[in-house]
Design an enzyme around this catalytic site. Structure first.
Site, PDB file in Angstrom:
ATOM      1  CG  ASP A 450      -0.433  -0.282   2.498  1.00  0.00           C
ATOM      2  OD1 ASP A 450       0.788  -0.477   2.596  1.00  0.00           O
ATOM      3  OD2 ASP A 450      -1.198  -0.317   3.475  1.00  0.00           O
TER       4      ASP A 450
HETATM    5  C1  LAN Z   1       3.385  -0.974  10.191  1.00  0.00           C
HETATM    6  C2  LAN Z   1       3.194   0.422   9.851  1.00  0.00           C
HETATM    7  C3  LAN Z   1       2.576   0.691   8.550  1.00  0.00           C
HETATM    8  C4  LAN Z   1       1.627  -0.382   8.111  1.00  0.00           C
HETATM    9  C5  LAN Z   1       0.701   0.044   6.958  1.00  0.00           C
HETATM   10  C6  LAN Z   1       1.416   0.606   5.752  1.00  0.00           C
HETATM   11  C7  LAN Z   1      -0.248   1.149   7.466  1.00  0.00           C
HETATM   12  C8  LAN Z   1      -0.137  -1.153   6.581  1.00  0.00           C
HETATM   13  O1  LAN Z   1      -1.154  -0.787   5.685  1.00  0.00           O
HETATM   14  C9  LAN Z   1       0.724  -2.322   6.181  1.00  0.00           C
HETATM   15  C10 LAN Z   1       1.596  -2.757   7.359  1.00  0.00           C
HETATM   16  C11 LAN Z   1       2.477  -1.642   7.917  1.00  0.00           C
HETATM   17  C12 LAN Z   1       3.651  -1.468   7.001  1.00  0.00           C
HETATM   18  C13 LAN Z   1       3.048  -1.976   9.292  1.00  0.00           C
HETATM   19  C14 LAN Z   1       3.347  -3.375   9.663  1.00  0.00           C
HETATM   20  C15 LAN Z   1       3.734  -3.643  11.122  1.00  0.00           C
HETATM   21  C16 LAN Z   1       4.557  -2.539  11.748  1.00  0.00           C
HETATM   22  C17 LAN Z   1       5.851  -2.397  10.973  1.00  0.00           C
HETATM   23  C18 LAN Z   1       3.744  -1.259  11.620  1.00  0.00           C
HETATM   24  C19 LAN Z   1       2.408  -1.273  12.327  1.00  0.00           C
HETATM   25  C20 LAN Z   1       4.594  -0.304  12.403  1.00  0.00           C
HETATM   26  C21 LAN Z   1       5.155  -1.143  13.584  1.00  0.00           C
HETATM   27  C22 LAN Z   1       4.876  -2.609  13.251  1.00  0.00           C
HETATM   28  C23 LAN Z   1       6.012  -3.518  13.701  1.00  0.00           C
HETATM   29  C24 LAN Z   1       5.626  -4.952  13.476  1.00  0.00           C
HETATM   30  C25 LAN Z   1       6.350  -3.225  15.163  1.00  0.00           C
HETATM   31  C26 LAN Z   1       7.314  -4.156  15.786  1.00  0.00           C
HETATM   32  C27 LAN Z   1       6.587  -5.253  16.392  1.00  0.00           C
HETATM   33  C28 LAN Z   1       6.711  -6.524  16.061  1.00  0.00           C
HETATM   34  C29 LAN Z   1       5.583  -7.430  16.330  1.00  0.00           C
HETATM   35  C30 LAN Z   1       7.911  -7.068  15.415  1.00  0.00           C
END
Ligand code: LAN
Length: 720
Positions: A450
Site C-alpha cells: 500500500d
Molecule cells: C506498520 C506500519 C505501517 C503499516 C501500513 C502501511 C499502514 C499497513 O497498511 C501495512 C503494514 C504496515 C507497514 C506496518 C506493519 C507492522 C509494523 C511495521 C507497523 C504497524 C509499524 C510497527 C509494526 C512492527 C511490526 C512493530 C514491531 C513489532 C513486532 C511485532 C515485530
C-alpha cells in the site's frame, strides 16, 4: 500528567535545546544542543516546537465559515510542519514494548546511553504510567500488563531511577499483584533472559535450526510474515548462544525486585507457558504446546554441530539484513536483537557495531511527554503521500501559496522511490523492491504494497493534476511500480502488506507470541488492496495501454475480494488503524471504482447503513482501539476528528445521497479546529497485529483536510 509524583524522576531537559535534523531522504535524528553558540546558530523551527509540544506561535486565522476555508486554514498550519527536505515528520510512538528493547539492548552491550536520553525516557515513562496503578500496558492506551510493567520498570532502573522512588514502589506493587515477571509473555522473557534476570530454561525453545530446513517445507520460516521471521532470526541466534549479560549489582537487585518469590527458588522450567491472564491475546494452542514439548525434549539432546550450523545460518541472515537496510533494519525489534547479536560476535569496536550504534538515533524520538522508541524509523512516505493527495483532491494544491510545498513534496517522493532490488535479495528471501515506495525511508528499503500504491498515487496526482509541476518521475519508473504491484495480489485477489502469502494458514496455530494476533503469515487486507488497486487505476488513466489486461484483471480480482470480505452487517474489519471506519474508507473507495455506489449496489447501501448507525449525537464518529481487539465496533468515549474524517470520505466514495449526516460530520470537524488552523491530538489512531495501538498524529491533519476538501467539492453548500 498521569503519575503519582509531581516531578519526573530524573527531571527534564531544556525543551528549547532540542532540534530535529532531517537528512538522507528523511532520516530523523533529534539533537540536544548543550552549547549556547550552537543554539544561536541553529534556531528552533515551528516543526521542532510543534513536536516538542511547545507553543508554535502561529497567528490566529480568520474564522472559517465554509469547509474549504477550514481545510485551507488546516493546511496553512500544517504547511509549517513540512520538513526542510519536503516530507512530513511525526511522532511514531504508541507501543510500550519497544523502548525496553532499546535500553536493555544498550545495557547488555555496554553502549553508553546519552544523559539527555536517560532524562527524557524516564520522563516519558513517568508521563505514561497508568494513573491508578502506576503500571504500563502494551501500548499507551492499554491496561497495565506484566509485559509493559516489568519491562518498563526495568528500563527505569537501568536509566538510574531508584527502586525506592514512589513511582517505582507503585509500579512494583502492580507488577507483584499481577504475579510478578515469571508470567511475562515470551518476548519479555527473552529480553529479561538477555539481561540475566530470567533463566533460559524458563523459555520455550527458539531453535535456529529451523533455518536449516529445506525451503519447500510448509513451516520453513521464510514463509512467515516478514516481521515475525525477522525477529525470530536473531532470537534463534541468542537462544542458541544462551546469551546473557554478566551479573552486576543492578541485575542482582532486579532479580529480586521483579518477582514475588526469591529468584533462586523459582522453578524455571515450569514458567515456559506461564503467561499472565491480563497479557494474553492469542493463547497457546494445543498444537503449539505439543510442539514446544517436543522441542524442549530435543533441547535436552540437541546435536551440537547442527545447533552450531543453525546459529551460523541465523547470524549470516541477520548480517545480510543489516547490510540491506544500512543497519536500520526492518523494525525496532529486530534492530535491537540484531544489535545484541552483532555485538556478541564482533565486539564493541567493530565496523558493524559503529554503524549499528549510529542508527539507534533514528528510533529515539522526543515528544511533549519525553523520549520514546518509534515503531519504525518514522512514517515519512505514508504521511507525505496522504497530504499530497489531500491537497490535490481539495484543490488546495492549485493555490499559489502552496506551489512551493508541493514542489518540495514531489521532489521528496521522487527521491524516495526504490530503484533496484535489494543488495542481498534471494539469498535472504527478500521480496523484490525495484519500483517500490517504502513506509518510511528509502534506506529502510522494504516494499510495502500500500505504500507503493500511495506513493505512486502521490506522484501521479502531483505530476498530472497540479498543472505546474514537472513530470520528474519518468514513465519508466511509474511502470516499475506498476510491474511490482502486479506481482503482489494473492490468490484471493487481495493484497497483503509486504509480500504475497507464502505459508499455510495452519502456521497461525503455532503463533508463540501470545500478545499479537495474525502474525505468522501474510494475509490479504482491504486497506492494502485498495491502496494498490486505486494506484493501478490512476496509472491506467495516464498510461492506458501499459499491461492493460493485467491491470484490469487485478482490479477485478481485488473488487471481488473486497466484496467477499464484507461482513453481513455491511462493515469491514480494519487491520492497520482503528478500525471499521478506517476499513470502510478504503473498501468503499475500491467499490466506487467498480461503479458500485449507494445507487447501484446493495453492498454499498449496507455499508452506509452500518456507518450511519455508528454516527454519534454530535455528528462525529469515535471508535476505540477496542474494536481491533474484539472484532466488534466499540465506541470511544467521545467522537474523534480522524474517525469522522474517514467516515465522511467513506460516505462520499459511496455516493451517499443524504447530505444532512455528512454536513453534521463536517461541522464537527470544523468545530474542533483551533484558531491557528490546527486540530488537537485526540485518541490513538493506528493499530497492528490486532492488539497494539500505534500513533499516527499526522492523520488529524491529512484526513481532516482531505475530508473537508472533498466535502466542499461534492456536497452542496449554497445554503448553510
Ligand atoms: C506498520 C506500519 C505501517 C503499516 C501500513 C502501511 C499502514 C499497513 O497498511 C501495512 C503494514 C504496515 C507497514 C506496518 C506493519 C507492522 C509494523 C511495521 C507497523 C504497524 C509499524 C510497527 C509494526 C512492527 C511490526 C512493530 C514491531 C513489532 C513486532 C511485532 C515485530
Amino acid at each position: 500528567m498521569t503519575s503519582s509524583s509531581s516531578t519526573p524522576p530524573l527531571g527534564r531537559t531544556d525543551p528549547a535545546r532540542w532540534r530535529l535534523k532531517v537528512s538522507d531522504g528523511g532520516r530523523h535524528v533529534w539533537h540536544y544542543l548543550r552549547d549556547d553558540e550552537q543554539l544561536a546558530r541553529w534556531p528552533q523551527t515551528v516543526e521542532d516546537k510543534y513536536w516538542l509540544g511547545l507553543d508554535v506561535g502561529l497567528p490566529e486565522l480568520p474564522r472559517p465559515t465554509t469547509p474549504i476555508e477550514s481545510a485551507r486554514n488546516g493546511l496553512s498550519f500544517y504547511r509549517h510542519l513540512q520538513s526542510s527536505d519536503g516530507h512530513w515528520a511525526g511522532e511514531y510512538g504508541g507501543p510500550m514494548f519497544l523502548l525496553p528493547g532499546l535500553i536493555i539492548g544498550m545495557y547488555v552491550t555496554q553502549t553508553t546511553i546519552p544523559e539527555e536520553w536517560k532524562v527524557e525516557m524516564a520522563r516519558y515513562l513517568w508521563n505514561r504510567a497508568d494513573k491508578t496503578d502506576g503500571g504500563w500496558g502494551i501500548h499507551i492506551e492499554g491496561h497495565s500488563t506484566v509485559f509493559g510493567t516489568a519491562l518498563n520498570y526495568t528500563v527505569l532502573r537501568i536509566l538510574g531511577v531508584s527502586a525506592e522512588h514512589p513511582m517505582m514502589v507503585k509500579a512494583r506493587g502492580t507488577l507483584h499483584k499481577l504475579g510478578g515477571a515469571t508470567g511475562i509473555p515470551s518476548w519479555g522473557k527473552l529480553w529479561l533472559a538477555l539481561l540475566n534476570c530470567y533463566e533460559w530454561e524458563g523459555m520455550n525453545p527458539i531453535p535456529p535450526e529451523l533455518w536449516l530446513l529445506p525451503d519447500w517445507m510448509p513451516i520453513h520460516p521464510w514463509r512467515w510474515w516478514i516481521h515475525t521471521r525477522m525477529v525470530y532470526i536473531p532470537m534463534g541466534y541468542l537462544f542458541g548462544k544462551k546469551f546473557k549479560a554478566p551479573l552486576d549489582p543492578l541485575i542482582e537487585s532486579l532479580r529480586q525486585e521483579l518477582y514475588v518469590e526469591p529468584y533462586e527458588s523459582i522453578r524455571w522450567s515450569a514458567q515456559r507457558n506461564n503467561v499472565a491472564q491480563v497479557d494474553v491475546f492469542a493463547p497457546h494452542t494445543m498444537l503449539l504446546d505439543t510442539l514446544m514439548g517436543v522441542l524442549s525434549a530435543y533441547e535436552g539432546c540437541n546435536i551440537p554441530p547442527i545447533r552450531r550450523a543453525g546459529v551460523r545460518r541465523a547470524y549470516e541472515l541477520l548480517c545480510l539484513e543489516d547490510e540491506n537496510t544500512s543497519y536500520q533494519c526492518l523494525g525496532p525489534v529486530n534492530k535491537m536483537l540484531n544489535y545484541v547479536c552483532r555485538w556478541n560476535e564482533e565486539g564493541h569496536e567493530s565496523e558493524a557495531m559503529a554503524r549499528h550504534r549510529e542508527k539507534l538515533k533514528d528510533f529515539a524520538w522526543i515528544g511533549a511527554e519525553g523520549m520514546m522508541m518509534t515503531g519504525t524509523n518514522g512514517s515519512q512516505l505514508w504521511d507525505t503521500s496522504f497530504i499530497a493527495q489531500a491537497m490535490v483532491d481539495s484543490g488546495l494544491a492549485a493555490e499559489e501559496e502552496n506551489h512551493d510545498i508541493c514542489r518540495r513534496l514531489l521532489q521528496w517522493l521522487d527521491d524516495c522511490q526504490i530503484r533496484e532490488d535489494p543488495k542481498h535479495f534471494k539469498s535472504c528471501y527478500r521480496f523484490s523492491t525495484k519500483g517500490a515506495w517504502p513506509f518510511s525511508t528509502k534506506e529502510q528499503g522494504y516494499t510495502v504494497s500500500d505504500c507503493t500504491g500511495e506513493g505512486l498515487k502521490g506522484v501521479i496526482v502531483m505530476q498530472e493534476e497540479t498543472g505546474y509541476l514537472a513530470k520528474q518521475v519518468s514513465q519508466r519508473r511509474l511502470r516499475d511500480a506498476v510491474d511490482l504491484l502486479l506481482t503482489m495480489p494473492n490468490r484471493d485477489g487481495g493484497f497483503a502488506s509486504y509480500e504475497t502469502i507464502n505459508g499455510p494458514a495452519l502456521l497461525e496455530k503455532i503463533n508463540p507470541a501470545e500478545v499479537f494476533g495474525d502474525i505468522m503469515i501474510e494475509y490479504s487486507y482491504p486497506e492494502c488492496t485498495t491502496s494498490s488497486v486505486t494506484a493501478l487505476l490512476k496509472f491506467r488513466q495516464i498510461d492506458g495501454e501499459y499491461r492493460r489486461q493485467d491491470i484490469d484483471r487485478v482490479i477485478d480480482g481485488a473488487i471481488r475480494y473486497i466484496l467477499r470480505k464484507q461482513r453481513p452487517d455491511g462493515s469491514w474489519y480494519g487491520s492497520w488503524a482503528i478500525c471499521f471506519t478506517y476499513a470502510a474508507m478504503f473498501a468503499l473507495e475500491s467499490l466506487s471504482l467498480a461503479g458500485l455506489t449507494y445507487q447501484t449496489s446493495e453492498e454499498v447501501r449496507r455499508a452506509c447503513e452500518f456507518l450511519l448507525g455508528k454516527q454519534m449525537d454530535d455528528g462525529g464518529w469515535g471508535e476505540s482501539y477496542k474494536s481491533c481487539e474484539t472484532g466488534e465496533y466499540c465506541h470511544a468515549a467521545k467522537s474523534q476528528v480522524v474517525n469522522t474524517a474517514w467516515a465522511i470520505i467513506a460516505l462520499l466514495h459511496a455516493g451517499y445521497p443524504e447530505q444532512g449526516p455528512l454536513k453534521r460530520a463536517v461541522k464537527l470537524i470544523m468545530s474542533r479546529q483551533q484558531p491557528d488552523g490546527s486540530w488537537l491530538q485526540e485518541n490513538i489512531e493506528g493499530v497492528f497485529n490486532k492488539n497494539c495501538a500505534i500513533s499516527y498524529p499526522n492523520y488529524k491533519f491529512s484526513f481532516t483536510i482531505w475530508a473537508l476538501g472533498k466535502a466542499a467539492r461534492e456536497l452542496d453548500w449554497s445554503e448553510k
